[in-house]
Scaffold this motif. Structure first.
Motif: not given
Length: 117
Positions: A92-94, A99-100, A103-104, A107-108
């Motif tokens: 994962f490249d944010r 990361f919230h 973006v989070k 990912a989820e």
């Protein structure tokens, strides 16, 4: 320092950590704007995009905007497309984004869709 300078420093730091620890895995890159979110799985060795998804797609554009629900559905859609191509594990490249929030949620959503990272 300006916000842009801090963002670029975070982006470089994240990319360096990914390149050191990725062990040849594909990269899930995320870009977030004020109105949309974009994600793509990239093969850095060959310089090719394997799969992509965003809120700009026709069927997503009318129903959702810049929300965590939209980001989650983009993650699930990207995971489906990656599995169709045969990709199951990524890094994962944010991309300098924290990361919230959206973006989070992306990912989820990708994890729920079956991607491992």
């Amino acid at each position: 320092m300006s916000k842009l300078t801090h963002f670029e420093q975070r982006r470089r730091r994240v990319r360096t950590a990914i390149s050191r620890n990725s062990a040849g895995r594909l990269r899930l890159s995320v870009h977030r704007s004020s109105q949309h979110i974009y994600a793509q799985i990239i093969d850095d060795a060959n310089g090719v995009t394997i799969a992509s998804a965003s809120t700009l797609e026709k069927d997503m554009r009318a129903s959702t905007g810049a929300t965590t629900d939209a980001a989650s559905s983009v993650g699930k859609r990207l995971a489906e497309r990656a599995k169709a191509v045969g990709v199951s594990a990524v890094v994962f490249d944010r991309g300098g984004f924290l990361f919230h929030g959206r973006v989070k949620a992306l990912a989820e959503g990708a994890r729920e869709g079956g991607l491992e990272f």
